[in-house]
Scaffold this motif. Structure first.
Motif, PDB file in Angstrom:
ATOM      1  N   UNK A 330       0.839  -1.200   0.000  1.00  0.00           N
ATOM      2  CA  UNK A 330       0.000   0.000   0.000  1.00  0.00           C
ATOM      3  C   UNK A 330       0.877   1.254   0.000  1.00  0.00           C
ATOM      4  N   UNK A 331       0.573   2.170  -0.912  1.00  0.00           N
ATOM      5  CA  UNK A 331       1.288   3.431  -1.007  1.00  0.00           C
ATOM      6  C   UNK A 331       0.422   4.544  -0.409  1.00  0.00           C
ATOM      7  N   UNK A 332       0.854   5.047   0.713  1.00  0.00           N
ATOM      8  CA  UNK A 332       0.080   6.106   1.353  1.00  0.00           C
ATOM      9  C   UNK A 332       0.259   7.438   0.615  1.00  0.00           C
ATOM     10  N   UNK A 333      -0.821   8.229   0.609  1.00  0.00           N
ATOM     11  CA  UNK A 333      -0.772   9.556  -0.030  1.00  0.00           C
ATOM     12  C   UNK A 333       0.071  10.493   0.838  1.00  0.00           C
ATOM     13  N   UNK A 334       0.970  11.232   0.200  1.00  0.00           N
ATOM     14  CA  UNK A 334       1.887  12.104   0.934  1.00  0.00           C
ATOM     15  C   UNK A 334       1.771  13.527   0.409  1.00  0.00           C
ATOM     16  N   UNK A 374       5.063  13.634   3.662  1.00  0.00           N
ATOM     17  CA  UNK A 374       4.486  12.470   4.285  1.00  0.00           C
ATOM     18  C   UNK A 374       2.998  12.575   4.430  1.00  0.00           C
ATOM     19  N   UNK A 375       2.465  11.658   5.277  1.00  0.00           N
ATOM     20  CA  UNK A 375       1.033  11.595   5.530  1.00  0.00           C
ATOM     21  C   UNK A 375       0.805  11.985   6.983  1.00  0.00           C
ATOM     22  N   UNK A 376       0.060  13.042   7.218  1.00  0.00           N
ATOM     23  CA  UNK A 376      -0.107  13.584   8.572  1.00  0.00           C
ATOM     24  C   UNK A 376      -0.789  12.591   9.493  1.00  0.00           C
ATOM     25  N   UNK A 377      -1.803  11.879   9.007  1.00  0.00           N
ATOM     26  CA  UNK A 377      -2.520  10.930   9.856  1.00  0.00           C
ATOM     27  C   UNK A 377      -1.604   9.814  10.326  1.00  0.00           C
ATOM     28  N   UNK A 378      -0.788   9.299   9.401  1.00  0.00           N
ATOM     29  CA  UNK A 378       0.104   8.198   9.778  1.00  0.00           C
ATOM     30  C   UNK A 378       1.229   8.687  10.691  1.00  0.00           C
TER      31      UNK A 378
END
Length: 505
Positions: A330-334, A374-378
């Motif tokens: 899975x590629x998280x949105x950044x 990066x992804x703030x939630x992660x």
């Protein structure tokens, strides 16, 4: 039929054909050389003698001096009128009798079609030359033929030489073929030895054992050498893949076992409380139990237990889902994230978590307006995982959240004064369901938090450093690459960083 045998047979067949051609060529060359050089001499000598033959109308007379001069030549004259034979003294002394002339033979000789013959008398080989005799002795065309002159020359020496040559060529050829076949078999076996080792290695692969062994080859870098290197490279890749598969299979079994165990515990609690509520409800319906405060309290307690276990299962399922996404690539949105506001938000919310320690936050102003891709939630989930672990495994003392810049990286440090870990346990703490210390098993948790944290760090191109000591506390430092907030596209790759006495993971 094996390749070794086929190579030997091909090599032997080619050598046999070559030796046969050479032997036959040499034999016939010498054969024609000797006889082609002998025939003209015999013909020339016989023709000279033929001109000296005298005929008186009844018989032929031979010059004795000519006979002595050509003492290596035997000849006779056969009259065509009465078939009488006039022999040279040398032929008469040997007692040899030349074969009688037949009509067809005479006709052939007269027509100059068959002059030379090879005959054998008393086990002695001779070359015979036959020529017609006329009255003038010149055998002119149209002149009547009155006799046939036959001159013979002993060729036993030549025949013995040729026979010896045939024997030598035959024996030498057979020995050469036998030697070549033996040497060819040996060389083929030596050349194909690596292929036998390849077969043995393939058999080991088929049995699934001894993948760490390699094919030994000390020969030149020819096709066999390249094949051996290719097979060894394939074996190395297979060994690596097989080891990774074994490790993955073992990890999968442990994962399934641990996940089943973690899910079974809340399910057992829920099922027990449901059974209790059902039993209480049946007793109320049957009048065996009257509603009261005690029953109400027990009901509320059971419902709280069910709700807590359901929440625990929900967290476990969410964690498993996160790890399943990680395994699936899975590629998280950044996006561009300014780190300072995010850290202040996490620190403010962390103050509200249940804890028994003093929660300290360092001055975050040192990171300035540093940004990360990066992804703030992660990132929030990552920080809360480490903060909750610090609260969970620290009874009294303190927990610290701090951040600082170091070159092109930002280090976020979460430190506590809790139970700590042995250094031998550090390489395993990011494994799924791993609980570093038996005392940790007394704390609620699934053992998946640090696995998720490690995945988030890897997805952001960062690294994590662990410093810990038993019963003295643990410090995690998360290193993330930073970039100017106005130049997101210029963000570089991951750059490792380490602190003294730390373990980079």
């Amino acid at each position: 039929m094996s390749i070794r045998l086929r190579l030997t047979l091909w090599y032997t067949a080619i050598l046999s054909a070559t030796l046969l051609l050479l032997g036959v060529g040499l034999y016939f060359f010498l054969y024609y050389y000797y006889f082609n050089s002998l025939k003209p001499d015999l013909q020339r000598t016989a023709d000279v003698l033929r001109t000296r033959i005298q005929y008186d109308g009844y018989s032929f007379q031979l010059n004795v001096r000519d006979q002595l001069r050509y003492n290596n030549l035997y000849f006779q004259v056969v009259s065509l009128e009465d078939g009488g034979k006039t022999l040279s003294p040398s032929l008469a002394e040997t007692g040899l009798e030349l074969p009688d002339l037949k009509v067809t033979k005479i006709r052939c000789i007269v027509n100059n079609e068959c002059r030379f013959d090879k005959i054998q008398m008393n086990n002695v080989h001779f070359l015979m030359y036959s020529t017609p005799v006329t009255v003038s002795g010149l055998a002119l065309p149209g002149e009547p033929v009155i006799g046939i002159m036959q001159a013979i020359y002993e060729i036993d020496d030549i025949e013995r030489l040729l026979a010896m040559l045939r024997l030598i060529l035959t024996v030498t050829g057979l020995l050469s073929i036998l030697l070549a076949a033996s040497v060819g078999w040996f060389l083929a076996r030596k050349a194909l030895r690596p292929i036998e080792q390849v077969i043995m290695a393939a058999n080991r692969i088929e049995r699934g054992v001894d993948l760490d062994k390699r094919i030994e080859y000390f020969g030149p870098s020819d096709e066999i050498g390249e094949l051996t290197q290719t097979i060894n490279g394939m074996l190395e890749r297979l060994q690596t893949a097989y080891s990774e598969m074994e490790e993955a299979y073992g990890a999968q079994r442990r994962f399934v076992s641990d996940a089943s165990h973690e899910l079974r515990t809340p399910l057992t609690t829920i099922r027990g409380n449901v059974d209790l509520l059902e039993k209480m409800w049946k007793n109320v319906q049957q009048g065996a139990l009257a509603p009261g405060e005690v029953q109400l309290e027990m009901t509320l307690e059971a419902m709280h237990d069910i709700s807590g276990e359901a929440e625990r299962m929900s967290r476990l399922v969410n964690d498993l889902l996160s790890l399943a996404r990680a395994d699936a690539g899975f590629q998280m949105a950044k996006t561009e994230i300014q780190l300072l506001p995010l850290l202040e938000e996490v620190a403010r919310k962390a103050q509200l978590l249940p804890r028994t320690v003093e929660f300290r936050t360092g001055p975050f102003e040192g990171i300035g307006e540093a940004c990360i891709q990066g992804n703030a939630d992660y990132i929030r989930q990552l920080l809360f995982i480490f903060i909750e672990n610090a609260f969970k495994y620290t009874d009294g003392g303190f927990a610290l959240l701090d951040a600082s810049l170091d070159g092109d990286q930002v280090g976020i440090r979460i430190e506590d004064s809790g139970i700590g870990m042995d250094k031998e346990e550090v390489p395993h703490i990011f494994e799924r369901f791993y609980r570093a210390d038996p005392s940790r098993g007394k704390k609620a948790g699934t053992g998946l938090g640090l696995s998720i944290a490690k995945w988030i760090i890897d997805e952001h191109g960062g690294s994590v450093e662990v410093r810990t000591r038993k019963n003295e506390g643990t410090a995690f430092t998360i290193w993330l690459p930073v970039l100017p907030c106005k130049d997101v596209a210029a963000s570089g790759g991951t750059q490792g960083h380490s602190l003294p006495e730390g373990n980079q993971v």
